[in-house]
Write a protein that holds these residues in place. Sequence first.
Motif, PDB file in Angstrom:
ATOM      1  N   GLN A 209       5.768   0.446   7.884  1.00 61.15           N
ATOM      2  CA  GLN A 209       5.848  -1.016   7.895  1.00 61.15           C
ATOM      3  C   GLN A 209       4.479  -1.638   8.144  1.00 61.15           C
ATOM      4  N   GLY A 210       3.735  -1.074   9.097  1.00 60.92           N
ATOM      5  CA  GLY A 210       2.405  -1.592   9.393  1.00 60.92           C
ATOM      6  C   GLY A 210       1.458  -1.454   8.212  1.00 60.92           C
ATOM      7  N   LEU A 211       1.533  -0.326   7.500  1.00 55.86           N
ATOM      8  CA  LEU A 211       0.676  -0.114   6.335  1.00 55.86           C
ATOM      9  C   LEU A 211       0.968  -1.138   5.244  1.00 55.86           C
ATOM     10  N   ILE A 212       2.242  -1.442   5.043  1.00 57.88           N
ATOM     11  CA  ILE A 212       2.613  -2.414   4.018  1.00 57.88           C
ATOM     12  C   ILE A 212       2.172  -3.824   4.425  1.00 57.88           C
ATOM     13  N   GLU A 213       2.344  -4.163   5.695  1.00 56.90           N
ATOM     14  CA  GLU A 213       1.906  -5.478   6.169  1.00 56.90           C
ATOM     15  C   GLU A 213       0.396  -5.640   6.003  1.00 56.90           C
ATOM     16  N   LYS A 214      -0.347  -4.576   6.291  1.00 58.34           N
ATOM     17  CA  LYS A 214      -1.805  -4.635   6.190  1.00 58.34           C
ATOM     18  C   LYS A 214      -2.262  -4.866   4.755  1.00 58.34           C
ATOM     19  N   ALA A 215      -1.526  -4.310   3.808  1.00 57.03           N
ATOM     20  CA  ALA A 215      -1.908  -4.430   2.400  1.00 57.03           C
ATOM     21  C   ALA A 215      -1.357  -5.680   1.729  1.00 57.03           C
ATOM     22  N   ALA A 216      -0.466  -6.406   2.392  1.00 56.19           N
ATOM     23  CA  ALA A 216       0.223  -7.540   1.761  1.00 56.19           C
ATOM     24  C   ALA A 216      -0.716  -8.572   1.131  1.00 56.19           C
ATOM     25  N   PRO A 217      -1.803  -9.005   1.813  1.00 56.42           N
ATOM     26  CA  PRO A 217      -2.687  -9.989   1.173  1.00 56.42           C
ATOM     27  C   PRO A 217      -3.332  -9.465  -0.109  1.00 56.42           C
ATOM     28  N   GLY A 238      -6.771  -2.141   2.823  1.00 54.43           N
ATOM     29  CA  GLY A 238      -5.445  -1.785   3.286  1.00 54.43           C
ATOM     30  C   GLY A 238      -4.690  -0.843   2.363  1.00 54.43           C
ATOM     31  N   ILE A 239      -5.392  -0.228   1.421  1.00 57.52           N
ATOM     32  CA  ILE A 239      -4.725   0.656   0.463  1.00 57.52           C
ATOM     33  C   ILE A 239      -4.697   2.086   1.000  1.00 57.52           C
ATOM     34  N   SER A 240      -3.530   2.691   0.903  1.00 58.12           N
ATOM     35  CA  SER A 240      -3.316   4.060   1.364  1.00 58.12           C
ATOM     36  C   SER A 240      -2.345   4.737   0.403  1.00 58.12           C
ATOM     37  N   ALA A 241      -1.941   5.956   0.724  1.00 54.46           N
ATOM     38  CA  ALA A 241      -0.970   6.649  -0.117  1.00 54.46           C
ATOM     39  C   ALA A 241       0.362   5.906  -0.154  1.00 54.46           C
ATOM     40  N   VAL A 242       0.661   5.159   0.896  1.00 60.66           N
ATOM     41  CA  VAL A 242       1.905   4.391   0.941  1.00 60.66           C
ATOM     42  C   VAL A 242       1.824   3.158   0.051  1.00 60.66           C
ATOM     43  N   THR A 243       0.685   2.468   0.071  1.00 61.22           N
ATOM     44  CA  THR A 243       0.581   1.182  -0.615  1.00 61.22           C
ATOM     45  C   THR A 243      -0.044   1.256  -2.005  1.00 61.22           C
ATOM     46  N   ALA A 244      -0.659   2.366  -2.364  1.00 62.25           N
ATOM     47  CA  ALA A 244      -1.236   2.494  -3.709  1.00 62.25           C
ATOM     48  C   ALA A 244      -0.190   2.296  -4.804  1.00 62.25           C
ATOM     49  N   LEU A 246       2.466   0.519  -4.637  1.00 63.11           N
ATOM     50  CA  LEU A 246       2.816  -0.902  -4.619  1.00 63.11           C
ATOM     51  C   LEU A 246       1.758  -1.725  -5.343  1.00 63.11           C
ATOM     52  N   ALA A 247       0.491  -1.303  -5.222  1.00 66.18           N
ATOM     53  CA  ALA A 247      -0.593  -1.991  -5.921  1.00 66.18           C
ATOM     54  C   ALA A 247      -0.413  -1.872  -7.431  1.00 66.18           C
ATOM     55  N   LEU A 248      -0.074  -0.678  -7.905  1.00 68.01           N
ATOM     56  CA  LEU A 248       0.161  -0.491  -9.336  1.00 68.01           C
ATOM     57  C   LEU A 248       1.338  -1.337  -9.801  1.00 68.01           C
ATOM     58  N   ALA A 249       2.383  -1.380  -8.998  1.00 71.24           N
ATOM     59  CA  ALA A 249       3.556  -2.186  -9.342  1.00 71.24           C
ATOM     60  C   ALA A 249       3.246  -3.677  -9.345  1.00 71.24           C
ATOM     61  N   SER A 250       2.202  -4.063  -8.590  1.00 69.56           N
ATOM     62  CA  SER A 250       1.797  -5.474  -8.516  1.00 69.56           C
ATOM     63  C   SER A 250       0.871  -5.876  -9.654  1.00 69.56           C
ATOM     64  N   GLN A 278      -4.072   9.927  -4.787  1.00 73.42           N
ATOM     65  CA  GLN A 278      -4.046  10.269  -6.203  1.00 73.42           C
ATOM     66  C   GLN A 278      -2.652  10.725  -6.630  1.00 73.42           C
ATOM     67  N   GLU A 279      -2.020  11.544  -5.822  1.00 68.99           N
ATOM     68  CA  GLU A 279      -0.677  12.037  -6.140  1.00 68.99           C
ATOM     69  C   GLU A 279       0.361  10.916  -6.084  1.00 68.99           C
ATOM     70  N   ALA A 280       0.198   9.994  -5.145  1.00 72.42           N
ATOM     71  CA  ALA A 280       1.125   8.861  -5.046  1.00 72.42           C
ATOM     72  C   ALA A 280       1.016   7.966  -6.277  1.00 72.42           C
ATOM     73  N   MET A 281      -0.220   7.763  -6.753  1.00 74.67           N
ATOM     74  CA  MET A 281      -0.421   6.967  -7.964  1.00 74.67           C
ATOM     75  C   MET A 281       0.192   7.665  -9.179  1.00 74.67           C
ATOM     76  N   ALA A 282      -0.034   8.964  -9.306  1.00 71.19           N
ATOM     77  CA  ALA A 282       0.501   9.717 -10.442  1.00 71.19           C
ATOM     78  C   ALA A 282       2.024   9.680 -10.451  1.00 71.19           C
ATOM     79  N   LYS A 283       2.611   9.778  -9.280  1.00 73.97           N
ATOM     80  CA  LYS A 283       4.077   9.744  -9.174  1.00 73.97           C
ATOM     81  C   LYS A 283       4.621   8.391  -9.606  1.00 73.97           C
ATOM     82  N   GLU A 284       3.941   7.309  -9.217  1.00 75.53           N
ATOM     83  CA  GLU A 284       4.382   5.964  -9.597  1.00 75.53           C
ATOM     84  C   GLU A 284       4.266   5.763 -11.108  1.00 75.53           C
TER      85      GLU A 284
END
Length: 290
Positions: A209-217, A238-244, A246-250, A278-284
């Motif tokens: 949750q904290g990682l997503i909040e940090k990347a929200a802006p 604020g980009i990490s394996a969790v939010t990368a 979400l960035a592509l989806a945005s 890199q793996e999180a991006m490839a999966k998305e």
Amino acid sequence: LRSSLTMLKVTLALAICVSTASAFTPTLMSTHRRSGVLGAVCAERGEVLRPFQDRTALKIISGLNNFNKQSVSSVVQAANAGGATLVDIACDAELVRLAKSLGPVPVCVSAVDPELFVGAVKAGADMVEIGNYDAFYLEGRVFSAEEVLALTVETRALLGSTIPLSVTVPHTLPLDEQVELAMKLELAGADVIQTEGGMPMKPSAAGIQGLIEKAAPTLAATAAISNAVQIPTMAASGISAVTAPLALASGAAGVGVGSAVNKLNSEVAMLAAVRQVQEAMAKELARVKA
């Protein structure tokens, strides 16, 4: 509204072209005469920008003010081994040569002084970035839309059109002004728009949750800007394996990762972090294509 935006783009394009031609043509011509370095970099332009077209761009950032060779070396090696497509370092010719010696991943240099780019490009930098403003924010320094646009025009005039140029839109601007600036930057010759996101408050929770909040802006800016420009948008801050993903989806064509890698205390940990992103991006991307 669409008609007004079109007129704005035409007006800006004419103004920028006239300004650039009248103010910087002598410098531009002398730059091309000075050496063949810019021509050599031009041959790599497609290779540097291709990951953005494929939406697989992964830039690892060592820091605009990080001139520590050991630290930069660790980040660059992790980027090369972990599947990054770009590494972003301080704008210094010696650091560029060091980074180029450590692997094939293209090297981007960051600065807010266009004059500094010339020496770095001569040393072999493959891309330049106006941005990574974090160090300046800590000093109370902010960048207006007018200043960022002027820096972009000056950089294009100094380096010509062959070297890929990324420009960060300051998060300190209201979102609608970020979008307006991004449109002007596209007309001024930027190849990539990078978004950022400052956090006026700490995340309300730890973990995912904290990682997503940090990347929200950053994600909000990416979604808005990617719908307004034709050039690729890169999400950073604020980009990490969790939010990368979400960035592509945005709407991002790639992500820039800094503290999630460069703040780690070992090369092994850095490598693992790069691979996770890199793996999180490839999966998305695979999920979207399925």
